[in-house]
Design a protein around this motif. Structure first.
Motif, PDB file in Angstrom:
ATOM      1  N   ASN A 173       7.620 -17.059  18.729  1.00  0.00           N
ATOM      2  CA  ASN A 173       7.397 -18.445  19.128  1.00  0.00           C
ATOM      3  C   ASN A 173       8.382 -18.875  20.217  1.00  0.00           C
ATOM      4  OD1 ASN A 173       5.290 -18.749  17.297  1.00  0.00           O
ATOM      5  ND2 ASN A 173       6.641 -19.480  15.654  1.00  0.00           N
ATOM      6  N   ALA A 174       9.631 -18.401  20.111  1.00  0.00           N
ATOM      7  CA  ALA A 174      10.634 -18.741  21.123  1.00  0.00           C
ATOM      8  C   ALA A 174      10.309 -18.077  22.455  1.00  0.00           C
ATOM      9  CB  ALA A 174      12.028 -18.323  20.645  1.00  0.00           C
ATOM     10  N   MET A 175       9.866 -16.834  22.432  1.00  0.00           N
ATOM     11  CA  MET A 175       9.520 -16.147  23.680  1.00  0.00           C
ATOM     12  C   MET A 175       8.336 -16.823  24.357  1.00  0.00           C
ATOM     13  SD  MET A 175      10.227 -12.082  22.847  1.00  0.00           S
ATOM     14  CE  MET A 175       9.123 -11.975  21.436  1.00  0.00           C
ATOM     15  N   LYS A 176       7.389 -17.287  23.566  1.00  0.00           N
ATOM     16  CA  LYS A 176       6.257 -18.018  24.143  1.00  0.00           C
ATOM     17  C   LYS A 176       6.705 -19.360  24.711  1.00  0.00           C
ATOM     18  CE  LYS A 176       2.512 -16.088  21.310  1.00  0.00           C
ATOM     19  NZ  LYS A 176       1.502 -16.388  20.250  1.00  0.00           N
ATOM     20  N   GLU A 177       7.515 -20.087  23.938  1.00  0.00           N
ATOM     21  CA  GLU A 177       7.994 -21.391  24.392  1.00  0.00           C
ATOM     22  C   GLU A 177       8.845 -21.259  25.646  1.00  0.00           C
ATOM     23  OE1 GLU A 177      10.718 -25.155  22.740  1.00  0.00           O
ATOM     24  OE2 GLU A 177      10.100 -23.530  21.373  1.00  0.00           O
ATOM     25  N   GLY A 178       9.635 -20.186  25.716  1.00  0.00           N
ATOM     26  CA  GLY A 178      10.478 -19.971  26.884  1.00  0.00           C
ATOM     27  C   GLY A 178       9.761 -19.350  28.064  1.00  0.00           C
ATOM     28  N   ALA A 179       8.448 -19.106  27.915  1.00  0.00           N
ATOM     29  CA  ALA A 179       7.627 -18.557  29.003  1.00  0.00           C
ATOM     30  C   ALA A 179       8.228 -17.284  29.574  1.00  0.00           C
ATOM     31  CB  ALA A 179       7.431 -19.602  30.102  1.00  0.00           C
ATOM     32  N   ALA A 180       8.634 -16.384  28.688  1.00  0.00           N
ATOM     33  CA  ALA A 180       9.154 -15.088  29.146  1.00  0.00           C
ATOM     34  C   ALA A 180       8.115 -14.403  30.022  1.00  0.00           C
ATOM     35  CB  ALA A 180       9.484 -14.205  27.947  1.00  0.00           C
ATOM     36  N   PRO A 181       8.533 -13.799  31.149  1.00  0.00           N
ATOM     37  CA  PRO A 181       7.564 -13.173  32.047  1.00  0.00           C
ATOM     38  C   PRO A 181       6.737 -12.090  31.372  1.00  0.00           C
ATOM     39  CG  PRO A 181       9.834 -12.664  32.695  1.00  0.00           C
ATOM     40  CD  PRO A 181       9.906 -13.715  31.660  1.00  0.00           C
ATOM     41  N   ALA A 182       7.274 -11.459  30.350  1.00  0.00           N
ATOM     42  CA  ALA A 182       6.537 -10.501  29.527  1.00  0.00           C
ATOM     43  C   ALA A 182       7.379 -10.212  28.298  1.00  0.00           C
ATOM     44  CB  ALA A 182       6.247  -9.204  30.289  1.00  0.00           C
ATOM     45  N   TRP A 183       6.712  -9.990  27.183  1.00  0.00           N
ATOM     46  CA  TRP A 183       7.449  -9.586  25.984  1.00  0.00           C
ATOM     47  C   TRP A 183       6.566  -8.674  25.143  1.00  0.00           C
ATOM     48  CZ3 TRP A 183       4.778 -10.794  21.652  1.00  0.00           C
ATOM     49  CH2 TRP A 183       3.949 -11.925  21.653  1.00  0.00           C
ATOM     50  N   GLU A 184       7.218  -7.886  24.336  1.00  0.00           N
ATOM     51  CA  GLU A 184       6.513  -7.051  23.374  1.00  0.00           C
ATOM     52  C   GLU A 184       7.476  -6.706  22.248  1.00  0.00           C
ATOM     53  OE1 GLU A 184       6.542  -2.523  24.652  1.00  0.00           O
ATOM     54  OE2 GLU A 184       5.895  -3.779  26.350  1.00  0.00           O
ATOM     55  N   TYR A 185       6.933  -6.496  21.088  1.00  0.00           N
ATOM     56  CA  TYR A 185       7.779  -6.027  19.992  1.00  0.00           C
ATOM     57  C   TYR A 185       6.995  -5.059  19.115  1.00  0.00           C
ATOM     58  CZ  TYR A 185       5.565  -9.651  16.991  1.00  0.00           C
ATOM     59  OH  TYR A 185       4.688 -10.444  16.303  1.00  0.00           O
ATOM     60  N   THR A 186       7.741  -4.179  18.472  1.00  0.00           N
ATOM     61  CA  THR A 186       7.159  -3.223  17.534  1.00  0.00           C
ATOM     62  C   THR A 186       7.978  -3.236  16.257  1.00  0.00           C
ATOM     63  OG1 THR A 186       6.434  -1.795  19.349  1.00  0.00           O
ATOM     64  CG2 THR A 186       6.463  -0.840  17.152  1.00  0.00           C
ATOM     65  N   ARG A 187       7.258  -3.261  15.152  1.00  0.00           N
ATOM     66  CA  ARG A 187       7.870  -3.230  13.825  1.00  0.00           C
ATOM     67  C   ARG A 187       7.529  -1.898  13.161  1.00  0.00           C
ATOM     68  NH1 ARG A 187      11.035  -6.823  11.115  1.00  0.00           N
ATOM     69  NH2 ARG A 187       9.528  -7.447   9.520  1.00  0.00           N
ATOM     70  N   TYR A 188       8.512  -1.292  12.489  1.00  0.00           N
ATOM     71  CA  TYR A 188       8.342   0.017  11.867  1.00  0.00           C
ATOM     72  C   TYR A 188       8.565  -0.088  10.363  1.00  0.00           C
ATOM     73  CZ  TYR A 188       8.952   1.491  16.718  1.00  0.00           C
ATOM     74  OH  TYR A 188       8.830   1.645  18.084  1.00  0.00           O
ATOM     75  N   GLN A 189       7.581   0.398   9.592  1.00  0.00           N
ATOM     76  CA  GLN A 189       7.637   0.297   8.139  1.00  0.00           C
ATOM     77  C   GLN A 189       8.762   1.145   7.544  1.00  0.00           C
ATOM     78  OE1 GLN A 189       6.680   2.974   5.928  1.00  0.00           O
ATOM     79  NE2 GLN A 189       6.876   1.804   4.031  1.00  0.00           N
ATOM     80  N   GLY A 195       0.801  -1.221   0.000  1.00  0.00           N
ATOM     81  CA  GLY A 195       0.000   0.000   0.000  1.00  0.00           C
ATOM     82  C   GLY A 195       0.828   1.262   0.000  1.00  0.00           C
ATOM     83  N   GLY A 196       2.106   1.150   0.403  1.00  0.00           N
ATOM     84  CA  GLY A 196       3.033   2.264   0.264  1.00  0.00           C
ATOM     85  C   GLY A 196       2.895   3.375   1.276  1.00  0.00           C
ATOM     86  N   LYS A 197       2.293   3.120   2.442  1.00  0.00           N
ATOM     87  CA  LYS A 197       2.160   4.171   3.455  1.00  0.00           C
ATOM     88  C   LYS A 197       2.788   3.691   4.757  1.00  0.00           C
ATOM     89  CE  LYS A 197       0.231   8.321   3.892  1.00  0.00           C
ATOM     90  NZ  LYS A 197       0.484   9.433   2.970  1.00  0.00           N
ATOM     91  N   LEU A 198       3.162   4.655   5.607  1.00  0.00           N
ATOM     92  CA  LEU A 198       3.793   4.309   6.881  1.00  0.00           C
ATOM     93  C   LEU A 198       2.881   3.427   7.715  1.00  0.00           C
ATOM     94  CD1 LEU A 198       5.836   6.544   9.228  1.00  0.00           C
ATOM     95  CD2 LEU A 198       3.846   5.373  10.172  1.00  0.00           C
ATOM     96  N   TRP A 199       3.456   2.357   8.252  1.00  0.00           N
ATOM     97  CA  TRP A 199       2.718   1.513   9.185  1.00  0.00           C
ATOM     98  C   TRP A 199       3.594   1.164  10.380  1.00  0.00           C
ATOM     99  CZ3 TRP A 199       5.383  -2.888  10.063  1.00  0.00           C
ATOM    100  CH2 TRP A 199       6.146  -3.448   9.028  1.00  0.00           C
ATOM    101  N   GLU A 200       2.935   0.791  11.459  1.00  0.00           N
ATOM    102  CA  GLU A 200       3.617   0.368  12.683  1.00  0.00           C
ATOM    103  C   GLU A 200       2.767  -0.721  13.319  1.00  0.00           C
ATOM    104  OE1 GLU A 200       4.492   2.425  17.005  1.00  0.00           O
ATOM    105  OE2 GLU A 200       4.889   3.624  15.201  1.00  0.00           O
ATOM    106  N   ILE A 201       3.396  -1.804  13.720  1.00  0.00           N
ATOM    107  CA  ILE A 201       2.678  -2.915  14.341  1.00  0.00           C
ATOM    108  C   ILE A 201       3.303  -3.208  15.698  1.00  0.00           C
ATOM    109  CG2 ILE A 201       2.031  -5.350  14.167  1.00  0.00           C
ATOM    110  CD1 ILE A 201       2.173  -5.097  11.137  1.00  0.00           C
ATOM    111  N   ALA A 202       2.477  -3.174  16.743  1.00  0.00           N
ATOM    112  CA  ALA A 202       2.934  -3.483  18.103  1.00  0.00           C
ATOM    113  C   ALA A 202       2.170  -4.706  18.607  1.00  0.00           C
ATOM    114  CB  ALA A 202       2.701  -2.292  19.020  1.00  0.00           C
ATOM    115  N   ARG A 203       2.893  -5.611  19.242  1.00  0.00           N
ATOM    116  CA  ARG A 203       2.281  -6.855  19.727  1.00  0.00           C
ATOM    117  C   ARG A 203       2.753  -7.107  21.161  1.00  0.00           C
ATOM    118  NH1 ARG A 203      -0.682 -11.233  17.645  1.00  0.00           N
ATOM    119  NH2 ARG A 203       0.199 -13.319  17.893  1.00  0.00           N
ATOM    120  N   TYR A 204       1.812  -7.471  22.029  1.00  0.00           N
ATOM    121  CA  TYR A 204       2.073  -7.612  23.455  1.00  0.00           C
ATOM    122  C   TYR A 204       1.720  -9.019  23.930  1.00  0.00           C
ATOM    123  CZ  TYR A 204       2.048  -2.492  23.357  1.00  0.00           C
ATOM    124  OH  TYR A 204       2.302  -1.174  23.067  1.00  0.00           O
ATOM    125  N   SER A 205       2.531  -9.535  24.848  1.00  0.00           N
ATOM    126  CA  SER A 205       2.320 -10.890  25.361  1.00  0.00           C
ATOM    127  C   SER A 205       1.153 -10.943  26.340  1.00  0.00           C
ATOM    128  CB  SER A 205       3.586 -11.384  26.060  1.00  0.00           C
ATOM    129  OG  SER A 205       3.825 -10.634  27.251  1.00  0.00           O
TER     130      SER A 205
END
Length: 626
Positions: A489-505, A247-257
């Motif tokens: 998948n690794a953070m879930k398998e390792g039962a991290a006490p909390a995780w989050e990530y953000t991707r920037y277009q 689509g060619g426009k700025l996007w940002e995706i944030a995901r939280y455990s």
């Protein structure tokens, strides 16, 4: 009574003067009362101006003539007659049970930010608030299966909101959608629709989004997703990236455990997550402010550095290491959290030292740590072949890399100002890979790690368990979507006490390094640094939900809205929005003052101003007699 007032008192008590002074006292008393009344009147007026004004608004979708009912909320300090003071517009697209208290509250929270908000109707007055599961499923299926109809509803809401007195769509229009409304908001953007500058989707059921449309996207997009949301898989995240890249426009995706579908809905105690709601709401507001150009982003770079070089030793092999420590001016002995900085490929230089000083502004001791040790003295750092040979040596020897990080954590813990129980680690590029490996190998002396553009393809395999909280900031043009999927998948398998990530277009490797103009991205740098600040506050707290006030969600507006009623044809304000007689705002025609009752402002309710002025003047005149 003291002697200095004796003669005055004797003069007042003379019979010839009693009547005169009695008159003076009466006037003075009246004046003091007038001043008091003027003060109370002014305070009441200020309270009224600060209260948001909610109005039920009936309007029609010109696409099929369906009658709709939304709720507008305007800031209490907005004067609709002041064209220069008109505000941007934000539309709340509802979840699958229609417009209710939740959407109205969110709209008022947006009005708290100074924007004109509309909680929009999608289903129409006849299906206003579906109550049963079959009703909701049927309606959401209808609109998800007919994007033309759904897009028309959103377009009608944008047009109607733009006509609200005091709204100025030229200053910006944003869509915020929840669940069903989130997928609708994303589909509206992916369909190439116009009229919205920003589109934000919370737990939007990404599996139901039409990612194959391949239209030009006209809105900047923020997607917020829950790691345990059964409607948002990692495959859906990858599909979103691909679709919005096309689509060619700025996007940002944030995901939280650890959050499920509907995690922002404070009316649903089984799903609501206060922490993630607060984090994502703050991020959403800042995102929209940036799109509306209400804020200008800039990294908070200190004017000068005041830290000190330190020499320390890796106790495991005796290697001499070189570091840099910067301490906040108001640090207290043994109580200050510390953040260890793991350098990029170039080793410790002014970049890491500046980051240490920036951490001081957050109240933390910043410690830039050394990984290379004596090996750096044997390498020509200007020779990229030699430099990357040393870099890859440590990347390949994961145990040695983690050993160096542990030495840095130990050195920070021994600093007299540091609370040894409150240490986090952040890393950039090469260092970002290292801090992820620290977590993957099961280390636990630090509370949290933050990785900036960390080269996810180089991470270590998962050990038995992850013991630290993890935050990942990744460029959409740096790490492959499959790498972030594998890491989740690794953070879930390792039962991290909390995780989050953000991707920037559109963001490449080393996007935080302001000296590299070909790579630096201001948007991603500032937003990831701000996110890290709140993340660390959480990590250093006693428990996950104990975070700073600035990061907490405003579950209710700061001032409850005044509920206004639509005037009927007879102008009787006691009639509450009758089904057949309530005025209709057509998206193709601007409303007049007869359509809706204007919100109270200083211009619309002048009586208190006049009274206050009169009473104040009376008080001042009376005091002149004293």
């Amino acid at each position: 009574i003291t002697n200095r007032y004796t003669h005055l008192l004797e003069a007042i008590l003379q019979p010839a003067n009693i009547m005169f002074f009695s008159t003076i006292m009466r006037v003075t008393s009246l004046g003091m009362f007038a001043l008091l009344l003027a003060t109370v009147t002014t305070a009441q007026e200020e309270d009224m101006q600060l209260s948001n004004v909610m109005t039920a608004v009936n309007y029609t979708d010109p696409y099929d003539g369906t009658e709709l009912r939304g709720y507008s909320v305007v800031p209490g300090d907005l004067n609709p007659k002041d064209k220069k003071g008109a505000r941007p517009v934000v539309i709340v697209v509802p979840d699958w049970d229609g417009v209710n208290e939740y959407e109205q509250t969110r709209a008022s929270m947006l009005a708290d930010m100074g924007w004109v908000a509309l909680a929009a109707d999608i289903f129409g007055i006849e299906n206003y608030q579906p109550e049963t599961f079959p009703e909701r499923a049927a309606l959401t299926g209808l609109y998800r299966g007919n994007l033309t109809l759904y897009n028309a509803r959103i377009a009608a809401a944008i047009e109607t909101a733009s006509q609200i007195p005091g709204a100025d769509p030229s200053k910006g229009v944003a869509l915020i959608g929840y669940c069903f409304g989130g997928s609708g908001t994303l589909n509206y953007a992916l369909s190439g629709q116009t009229g919205a500058d920003a589109a934000v989707a919370f737990h939007g059921g990404l599996g139901s989004v039409a990612t194959e449309l391949n239209a030009t996207v006209n809105a900047q997009v923020l997607i917020v997703s829950g790691g345990e949301d059964d409607q948002d898989s990692t495959a859906d995240i990858k599909a979103m990236e691909t679709a919005f890249n096309n689509g060619g426009k700025l996007w940002e995706i944030a995901r939280y455990s650890d959050v499920e579908h509907g995690f922002t809905n404070f009316l649903s105690p089984t799903r609501y997550n206060e922490y993630v709601d607060g984090r994502s709401w703050s991020s959403c507001i800042a995102f929209i402010q940036e799109v509306f150009e209400e804020i200008q982003l800039a990294p908070s770079i200190p004017a000068e550095l005041s830290g000190n070089d330190v020499n320390y030793t890796d106790p495991s092999d005796g290697s001499a290491l070189f570091g840099y420590v910067s301490v906040p001016a108001d640090a207290m002995e043994g109580t200050t959290p510390a953040v260890v900085i793991i350098h990029n490929a170039d080793g410790i230089d002014d970049y890491e030292k500046t980051r240490a000083a920036m951490l001081n502004e957050m109240g933390y001791v910043g410690f830039a740590a050394d990984i290379y040790g004596p090996m750096k003295d044997e390498v020509d750092m200007s020779n990229r072949t030699q430099l990357f040979g040393m870099l890859n040596f440590y990347r390949d020897d994961i145990d040695l890399f983690v050993q160096r990080i542990n030495a840095a954590v130990m050195e920070a813990a021994n600093h007299p100002m540091v609370d040894p129980d409150k240490i986090a680690i952040i890393g950039y590029c090469f260092g970002g890979t290292g801090v992820i490996n620290y977590a993957m190998t099961g280390e636990s002396d630090a509370r949290a790690i933050v990785s900036f553009h960390g080269g996810l393809s180089k991470r270590a395999p998962l050990g038995d368990k992850i013991h630290v909280k993890m935050m990942i900031a990744s460029g959409g043009e740096d790490d492959a979507a499959s790498d972030i999927e594998d890491l989740e998948n690794a953070m879930k398998e390792g039962a991290a006490p909390a995780w989050e990530y953000t991707r920037y277009q559109g963001v490449v490797h080393a996007f935080t390094e302001w000296s590299r103009e070909d790579r630096y991205n201001l948007h991603a740098d500032v937003r990831s640094w701000d996110a890290m600040g709140t993340f660390l506050q959480t990590a250093f707290s006693e428990n996950r939900t104990e975070i700073a006030d600035t990061a907490m969600p405003t579950q209710t507006p700061t001032t409850m809205p005044i509920m206004m009623e639509l005037e009927t044809e007879t102008g009787d304000p006691s009639e509450v929005i009758p089904e057949s007689d309530s005025p209709t705002l057509s998206p193709t025609a601007k409303p007049t003052e007869d359509d809706t009752e204007l919100p109270p402002t200083s211009a619309a309710v002048p009586s208190s101003n006049v009274c206050g002025a009169v009473f104040s003047l009376a008080g001042i005149v009376s005091l002149a007699f004293i």
